[in-house]
Design an enzyme around this catalytic site. Structure first.
Site, PDB file in Angstrom:
ATOM      1  N   GLN A   1     -14.227  53.936  48.371  1.00  0.00           N
ATOM      2  CA  GLN A   1     -13.388  53.025  49.278  1.00  0.00           C
ATOM      3  C   GLN A   1     -11.916  53.323  48.942  1.00  0.00           C
ATOM      4  OE1 GLN A   1     -15.571  49.185  49.331  1.00  0.00           O
ATOM      5  NE2 GLN A   1     -15.739  50.193  47.178  1.00  0.00           N
TER       6      GLN A   1
ATOM      7  N   LYS B   1     -37.748  39.113  61.365  1.00  0.00           N
ATOM      8  CA  LYS B   1     -36.544  39.785  61.201  1.00  0.00           C
ATOM      9  C   LYS B   1     -36.795  40.438  59.893  1.00  0.00           C
ATOM     10  CE  LYS B   1     -31.620  39.677  60.459  1.00  0.00           C
ATOM     11  NZ  LYS B   1     -31.601  41.027  60.601  1.00  0.00           N
TER      12      LYS B   1
ATOM     13  N   ARG C   1      12.485  60.161  53.024  1.00  0.00           N
ATOM     14  CA  ARG C   1      13.172  60.805  54.285  1.00  0.00           C
ATOM     15  C   ARG C   1      14.083  59.538  54.862  1.00  0.00           C
ATOM     16  NH1 ARG C   1       9.375  64.931  57.163  1.00  0.00           N
ATOM     17  NH2 ARG C   1       9.089  66.440  55.366  1.00  0.00           N
TER      18      ARG C   1
ATOM     19  N   ASP D   1      -7.377  46.077  47.869  1.00  0.00           N
ATOM     20  CA  ASP D   1      -7.832  44.758  47.729  1.00  0.00           C
ATOM     21  C   ASP D   1      -7.233  43.728  48.762  1.00  0.00           C
ATOM     22  OD1 ASP D   1      -9.444  45.859  45.475  1.00  0.00           O
ATOM     23  OD2 ASP D   1      -7.917  45.028  44.022  1.00  0.00           O
TER      24      ASP D   1
HETATM   25  O1  F6P Z   1      -7.163  47.385  42.781  1.00  0.00           O
HETATM   26  C1  F6P Z   1      -7.820  48.371  43.444  1.00  0.00           C
HETATM   27  C2  F6P Z   1      -9.281  48.507  42.739  1.00  0.00           C
HETATM   28  O2  F6P Z   1      -9.990  49.449  43.369  1.00  0.00           O
HETATM   29  C3  F6P Z   1     -10.084  47.288  42.759  1.00  0.00           C
HETATM   30  O3  F6P Z   1     -11.034  47.214  44.046  1.00  0.00           O
HETATM   31  C4  F6P Z   1     -11.277  47.614  41.646  1.00  0.00           C
HETATM   32  O4  F6P Z   1     -11.579  46.398  40.759  1.00  0.00           O
HETATM   33  C5  F6P Z   1     -10.265  48.453  40.684  1.00  0.00           C
HETATM   34  O5  F6P Z   1      -9.172  48.887  41.372  1.00  0.00           O
HETATM   35  C6  F6P Z   1     -10.995  49.502  39.861  1.00  0.00           C
HETATM   36  O6  F6P Z   1      -9.969  49.899  38.999  1.00  0.00           O
HETATM   37  P1  F6P Z   1     -10.183  51.549  38.183  1.00  0.00           P
HETATM   38  O7  F6P Z   1     -10.100  52.579  39.338  1.00  0.00           O
HETATM   39  O8  F6P Z   1      -8.985  51.435  37.338  1.00  0.00           O
HETATM   40  O9  F6P Z   1     -11.382  51.210  37.618  1.00  0.00           O
END
Ligand code: F6P
Length: 320
Positions: free
Chosen positions: A253, A215, A26, A129
């Protein structure tokens, strides 16, 4: 004069890539540029999989994780033949500059491509990362950390209730950034990262000592680059005779709606990326550093990142 640019997402997807694409498209159109979208990263450039995008092409994507352009890891682009074919696509489609949204692997490739063919390339740092040197925060980091933190908070509930030890493995490739950040923010008792030698005796000593003073639950965050959760858990059980559970958070993640921080960064970087190309800047990565948008040359960006590891480790220990 720059008339047409192309945008691509490469390497592992990161939440916030979509708002970054939206911003490039955009803002680029607003600056009287034509903007092409390349599909599946470098693979799309090699195989001429690209199309002209318009305002509507990026409607409704601002809150979506992943990338509408798709992404891939492309070994072929590391070969001269692959790069030659990609350059053919650039020439044939009259592309004057590239906006490359990705992490340091993508920037290493963009740097090579620029060196060989002089095609202006600007990178927008996007990787969960957070391992781009010279840049404090990349697109996606905040979202991934919050996803991992949410999981750790939940694990804490069961760990406390059942008085258990957990090893939680998080992503990060060779970087311990996600692990350190969630260990601190999640009040975790220990963290194991690739940047520091592992002293499992010390970890076990702390656990046993903690048990003696009442703990009973522990969460140890393990960065994937430092080992496998199952191995670490087995060793802890061998050394302490205490049952140890594992959770590997994995690709969860990488997904999900980008947080406000990830979107904000993506939208600003998208605009800056276009501005840089228009200003004749090239061979640089953009990210957020010291409260503002930083321009880091690709050569610096792909070096091993330095960050405040010791400070994190000390604070985690002091606050346990
Ligand atoms: O670079 C991002 C990432 O998620 C890393 O944290 C992880 O080691 C890698 O990619 C995993 O890659 P793929 O999804 O190709 O297995």
């Amino acid at each position: 004069m720059m008339k047409r640019i192309a945008v691509l997402t490469t390497g592992g997807d990161a939440p916030g890539m979509n708002p970054a694409i939206r911003s490039v498209v955009r803002y680029g159109i607003n600056q009287k540029l034509e903007v092409m979208g390349v599909f599946r990263g470098w693979w799309g450039l090699i195989n001429e999989e690209l199309k002209l995008l318009n305002h509507r092409s990026v409607s409704g994507i601002i809150g979506q994780g992943g990338t509408i352009l798709k992404t891939a890891r492309c070994a072929e682009f590391r070969t001269e033949e692959g790069q030659n074919r990609a350059y053919e696509t650039v020439k044939k489609n009259n592309i004057d500059g590239l906006v490359v949204i990705g992490g340091n692997g993508s920037f290493a490739a963009a740097h090579e491509f620029y060196k060989r063919f002089n095609v202006p390339c600007v990178g927008l740092a996007a990787s969960i990362d957070n391992d781009v040197n010279g840049i404090d925060y990349t697109i996606g980091t905040d979202t991934a950390i919050n996803t991992a933190l949410d999981a750790i908070d939940k694990i804490r509930d069961t760990a406390t209730s059942m008085e258990r030890i957990f090893v939680v493995e998080v992503m990060g490739r060779e970087s311990g950034f996600i692990a350190l950040t969630v260990a601190l923010a999640g009040g975790c008792e220990d963290v194991i990262i690739p940047e520091r030698p592992l002293d499992l005796n010390a970890v076990c000593h702390d656990i046993v000592h903690g048990n003696l003073v009442g703990k009973m639950s522990w969460i140890i965050v393990l960065a994937e680059g430092a080992g496998r959760a199952d191995d670490i858990a087995r060793q802890i059980t061998d050394m302490t005779s205490l049952e140890t559970r594992t959770v590997v958070l994995g690709h969860v993640q990488r997904g999900g709606r980008p947080t406000a921080v990830s979107r904000d960064l993506a939208l600003h970087l998208g605009r800056s990326g276009v501005d840089c190309l228009l200003a004749g800047k090239t061979d640089i990565a953009l990210g957020f550093s010291a409260g503002q948008i930083a321009e880091v040359d690709f050569k610096t960006a792909i070096r091993k990142k330095e960050y405040k590891i010791d400070e994190y480790c000390k604070l985690i220990k002091v606050l346990t």
